[in-house]
Motif scaffolding. Sequence first.
Motif, PDB file in Angstrom:
ATOM      1  N   MET A  18      -2.262  57.244 -46.588  1.00 19.52           N
ATOM      2  CA  MET A  18      -2.974  57.693 -47.786  1.00 19.52           C
ATOM      3  C   MET A  18      -2.273  57.227 -49.055  1.00 19.52           C
ATOM      4  SD  MET A  18      -4.642  61.364 -46.910  1.00 19.52           S
ATOM      5  CE  MET A  18      -3.374  62.105 -45.898  1.00 19.52           C
ATOM      6  N   PHE A  19      -0.941  57.148 -49.017  1.00 18.12           N
ATOM      7  CA  PHE A  19      -0.193  56.576 -50.138  1.00 18.12           C
ATOM      8  C   PHE A  19      -0.579  55.105 -50.320  1.00 18.12           C
ATOM      9  CE2 PHE A  19       3.530  54.090 -51.463  1.00 18.12           C
ATOM     10  CZ  PHE A  19       3.676  54.571 -52.760  1.00 18.12           C
ATOM     11  N   LEU A  20      -0.681  54.366 -49.221  1.00 14.10           N
ATOM     12  CA  LEU A  20      -1.097  52.961 -49.307  1.00 14.10           C
ATOM     13  C   LEU A  20      -2.515  52.832 -49.861  1.00 14.10           C
ATOM     14  CD1 LEU A  20       0.278  51.326 -46.030  1.00 14.10           C
ATOM     15  CD2 LEU A  20       1.133  51.090 -48.362  1.00 14.10           C
ATOM     16  N   ALA A  21      -3.384  53.765 -49.504  1.00 10.89           N
ATOM     17  CA  ALA A  21      -4.748  53.747 -50.046  1.00 10.89           C
ATOM     18  C   ALA A  21      -4.719  53.938 -51.560  1.00 10.89           C
ATOM     19  CB  ALA A  21      -5.592  54.832 -49.384  1.00 10.89           C
ATOM     20  N   GLY A  22      -3.905  54.864 -52.027  1.00 13.29           N
ATOM     21  CA  GLY A  22      -3.771  55.069 -53.467  1.00 13.29           C
ATOM     22  C   GLY A  22      -3.159  53.870 -54.164  1.00 13.29           C
ATOM     23  N   LEU A  23      -2.175  53.274 -53.531  1.00 17.91           N
ATOM     24  CA  LEU A  23      -1.552  52.072 -54.079  1.00 17.91           C
ATOM     25  C   LEU A  23      -2.555  50.923 -54.129  1.00 17.91           C
ATOM     26  CD1 LEU A  23       1.241  51.135 -55.069  1.00 17.91           C
ATOM     27  CD2 LEU A  23       1.681  50.345 -52.753  1.00 17.91           C
ATOM     28  N   GLY A  24      -3.363  50.781 -53.088  1.00 15.03           N
ATOM     29  CA  GLY A  24      -4.399  49.755 -53.079  1.00 15.03           C
ATOM     30  C   GLY A  24      -5.423  49.979 -54.172  1.00 15.03           C
ATOM     31  N   LEU A  25      -5.732  51.229 -54.456  1.00 12.54           N
ATOM     32  CA  LEU A  25      -6.669  51.558 -55.525  1.00 12.54           C
ATOM     33  C   LEU A  25      -6.125  51.098 -56.880  1.00 12.54           C
ATOM     34  CD1 LEU A  25      -9.328  53.015 -56.225  1.00 12.54           C
ATOM     35  CD2 LEU A  25      -7.981  55.082 -56.522  1.00 12.54           C
ATOM     36  N   LEU A  26      -4.832  51.227 -57.061  1.00 19.74           N
ATOM     37  CA  LEU A  26      -4.228  50.818 -58.327  1.00 19.74           C
ATOM     38  C   LEU A  26      -3.979  49.320 -58.427  1.00 19.74           C
ATOM     39  CD1 LEU A  26      -1.581  53.661 -58.718  1.00 19.74           C
ATOM     40  CD2 LEU A  26      -3.749  53.424 -59.939  1.00 19.74           C
ATOM     41  N   ARG A  27      -3.669  48.672 -57.316  1.00 14.49           N
ATOM     42  CA  ARG A  27      -3.208  47.288 -57.350  1.00 14.49           C
ATOM     43  C   ARG A  27      -4.275  46.228 -57.087  1.00 14.49           C
ATOM     44  NH1 ARG A  27       1.787  45.945 -59.021  1.00 14.49           N
ATOM     45  NH2 ARG A  27       1.369  44.127 -57.771  1.00 14.49           N
ATOM     46  N   MET A  28      -5.348  46.561 -56.407  1.00 16.25           N
ATOM     47  CA  MET A  28      -6.346  45.555 -56.064  1.00 16.25           C
ATOM     48  C   MET A  28      -7.132  45.139 -57.301  1.00 16.25           C
ATOM     49  SD  MET A  28      -6.084  44.714 -52.992  1.00 16.25           S
ATOM     50  CE  MET A  28      -5.038  45.267 -51.688  1.00 16.25           C
ATOM     51  N   PRO A  29      -7.543  43.854 -57.363  1.00 10.11           N
ATOM     52  CA  PRO A  29      -8.122  43.321 -58.592  1.00 10.11           C
ATOM     53  C   PRO A  29      -9.590  43.650 -58.868  1.00 10.11           C
ATOM     54  CG  PRO A  29      -7.932  41.584 -56.959  1.00 10.11           C
ATOM     55  CD  PRO A  29      -7.294  42.802 -56.374  1.00 10.11           C
ATOM     56  N   ASP A  30     -10.385  43.987 -57.874  1.00  9.07           N
ATOM     57  CA  ASP A  30     -11.794  44.275 -58.161  1.00  9.07           C
ATOM     58  C   ASP A  30     -12.307  45.432 -57.315  1.00  9.07           C
ATOM     59  OD1 ASP A  30     -12.150  43.087 -55.685  1.00  9.07           O
ATOM     60  OD2 ASP A  30     -13.683  41.688 -56.329  1.00  9.07           O
ATOM     61  N   LEU A  31     -13.540  45.829 -57.607  1.00 11.48           N
ATOM     62  CA  LEU A  31     -14.142  46.998 -56.967  1.00 11.48           C
ATOM     63  C   LEU A  31     -14.209  46.872 -55.449  1.00 11.48           C
ATOM     64  CD1 LEU A  31     -15.777  49.690 -57.191  1.00 11.48           C
ATOM     65  CD2 LEU A  31     -17.813  48.250 -57.246  1.00 11.48           C
ATOM     66  N   LEU A  32     -14.641  45.728 -54.955  1.00  7.79           N
ATOM     67  CA  LEU A  32     -14.829  45.577 -53.509  1.00  7.79           C
ATOM     68  C   LEU A  32     -13.503  45.682 -52.752  1.00  7.79           C
ATOM     69  CD1 LEU A  32     -17.489  42.730 -53.513  1.00  7.79           C
ATOM     70  CD2 LEU A  32     -17.843  45.191 -53.368  1.00  7.79           C
ATOM     71  N   MET A  33     -12.458  45.094 -53.285  1.00 11.24           N
ATOM     72  CA  MET A  33     -11.153  45.188 -52.625  1.00 11.24           C
ATOM     73  C   MET A  33     -10.590  46.600 -52.713  1.00 11.24           C
ATOM     74  SD  MET A  33      -9.256  41.689 -53.556  1.00 11.24           S
ATOM     75  CE  MET A  33     -10.049  40.117 -53.396  1.00 11.24           C
ATOM     76  N   ARG A  34     -10.820  47.272 -53.829  1.00  6.51           N
ATOM     77  CA  ARG A  34     -10.370  48.668 -53.953  1.00  6.51           C
ATOM     78  C   ARG A  34     -11.094  49.558 -52.947  1.00  6.51           C
ATOM     79  NH1 ARG A  34     -11.006  48.124 -60.183  1.00  6.51           N
ATOM     80  NH2 ARG A  34      -9.001  47.207 -60.690  1.00  6.51           N
ATOM     81  N   MET A  35     -12.383  49.320 -52.794  1.00  6.48           N
ATOM     82  CA  MET A  35     -13.151  50.109 -51.831  1.00  6.48           C
ATOM     83  C   MET A  35     -12.633  49.880 -50.412  1.00  6.48           C
ATOM     84  SD  MET A  35     -15.290  51.779 -53.652  1.00  6.48           S
ATOM     85  CE  MET A  35     -16.359  52.379 -52.406  1.00  6.48           C
ATOM     86  N   HIS A  36     -12.320  48.644 -50.104  1.00  7.18           N
ATOM     87  CA  HIS A  36     -11.812  48.320 -48.772  1.00  7.18           C
ATOM     88  C   HIS A  36     -10.483  49.028 -48.516  1.00  7.18           C
ATOM     89  CE1 HIS A  36     -11.315  45.937 -45.149  1.00  7.18           C
ATOM     90  NE2 HIS A  36     -10.093  45.674 -45.532  1.00  7.18           N
ATOM     91  N   ALA A  37      -9.575  48.960 -49.473  1.00  7.87           N
ATOM     92  CA  ALA A  37      -8.255  49.571 -49.300  1.00  7.87           C
ATOM     93  C   ALA A  37      -8.359  51.083 -49.137  1.00  7.87           C
ATOM     94  CB  ALA A  37      -7.360  49.230 -50.487  1.00  7.87           C
ATOM     95  N   THR A  38      -9.134  51.716 -49.982  1.00  4.33           N
ATOM     96  CA  THR A  38      -9.207  53.173 -49.915  1.00  4.33           C
ATOM     97  C   THR A  38      -9.953  53.658 -48.683  1.00  4.33           C
ATOM     98  OG1 THR A  38     -11.148  53.150 -51.360  1.00  4.33           O
ATOM     99  CG2 THR A  38      -9.022  53.509 -52.393  1.00  4.33           C
ATOM    100  N   THR A  39     -10.978  52.942 -48.270  1.00  3.55           N
ATOM    101  CA  THR A  39     -11.755  53.379 -47.110  1.00  3.55           C
ATOM    102  C   THR A  39     -10.953  53.248 -45.825  1.00  3.55           C
ATOM    103  OG1 THR A  39     -13.802  52.744 -48.197  1.00  3.55           O
ATOM    104  CG2 THR A  39     -13.885  53.055 -45.834  1.00  3.55           C
ATOM    105  N   LYS A  40     -10.371  52.096 -45.596  1.00  2.23           N
ATOM    106  CA  LYS A  40      -9.649  51.867 -44.335  1.00  2.23           C
ATOM    107  C   LYS A  40      -8.408  52.749 -44.234  1.00  2.23           C
ATOM    108  CE  LYS A  40     -12.334  48.499 -43.105  1.00  2.23           C
ATOM    109  NZ  LYS A  40     -13.337  48.666 -42.131  1.00  2.23           N
ATOM    110  N   ALA A  41      -7.523  52.622 -45.208  1.00  2.00           N
ATOM    111  CA  ALA A  41      -6.256  53.355 -45.137  1.00  2.00           C
ATOM    112  C   ALA A  41      -6.460  54.856 -45.330  1.00  2.00           C
ATOM    113  CB  ALA A  41      -5.277  52.812 -46.174  1.00  2.00           C
ATOM    114  N   GLY A  42      -7.375  55.226 -46.219  1.00  2.00           N
ATOM    115  CA  GLY A  42      -7.608  56.650 -46.463  1.00  2.00           C
ATOM    116  C   GLY A  42      -8.203  57.364 -45.264  1.00  2.00           C
ATOM    117  N   ALA A  43      -9.196  56.757 -44.634  1.00  2.00           N
ATOM    118  CA  ALA A  43      -9.826  57.382 -43.462  1.00  2.00           C
ATOM    119  C   ALA A  43      -8.845  57.484 -42.300  1.00  2.00           C
ATOM    120  CB  ALA A  43     -11.059  56.593 -43.045  1.00  2.00           C
ATOM    121  N   MET A  44      -8.063  56.429 -42.082  1.00  2.00           N
ATOM    122  CA  MET A  44      -7.081  56.484 -41.005  1.00  2.00           C
ATOM    123  C   MET A  44      -5.979  57.493 -41.316  1.00  2.00           C
ATOM    124  SD  MET A  44      -6.598  55.321 -38.108  1.00  2.00           S
ATOM    125  CE  MET A  44      -5.669  54.434 -36.929  1.00  2.00           C
ATOM    126  N   GLY A  45      -5.581  57.577 -42.583  1.00  2.00           N
ATOM    127  CA  GLY A  45      -4.561  58.549 -42.980  1.00  2.00           C
ATOM    128  C   GLY A  45      -5.024  59.978 -42.773  1.00  2.00           C
TER     129      GLY A  45
END
Length: 126
Positions: A18-45
């Motif tokens: 879930m920390f990685l999901a939050g980090l991905g939300l802050l660091r990824m450059p656009d909406l689609l990549m942010r959605m990918h990071a938060t969905t995958k890591a957040g759901a698994m977390g």
Amino acid sequence: MITDLIAGLFMIAGTFLMFLAGLGLLRMPDLLMRMHATTKAGAMGIGLVMIGVALHFLEAGVTARVLIIVLFVMLTAPVAAHTIGRAGYFVGVPLWEGMLKDELKGRYDAETHTLASPPEHQNKEP
């Protein structure tokens, strides 16, 4: 004793994801990549934390609730991310400059809000 240790490891691993999901939300450059990071890591977390909760309590009622929560998150998170990403694309949220391929470009009609199918020659295998 060992069950608490395993439950703690699941919770720590889930918290890290879930920390990685939050980090991905802050660091990824656009909406689609942010959605990918938060969905995958957040759901698994969330899934790992809930498994840790079930192992900690070791009760049938808690385990049933954990299974329902994990099932709900695993079913709804990808659908919600897809819907938000699609809405962002159609509204015109800019994509990252480094994006290599935009398969929807030129296929969306903003007036009728319809998406055209790809030309037939793209569907055929070589």
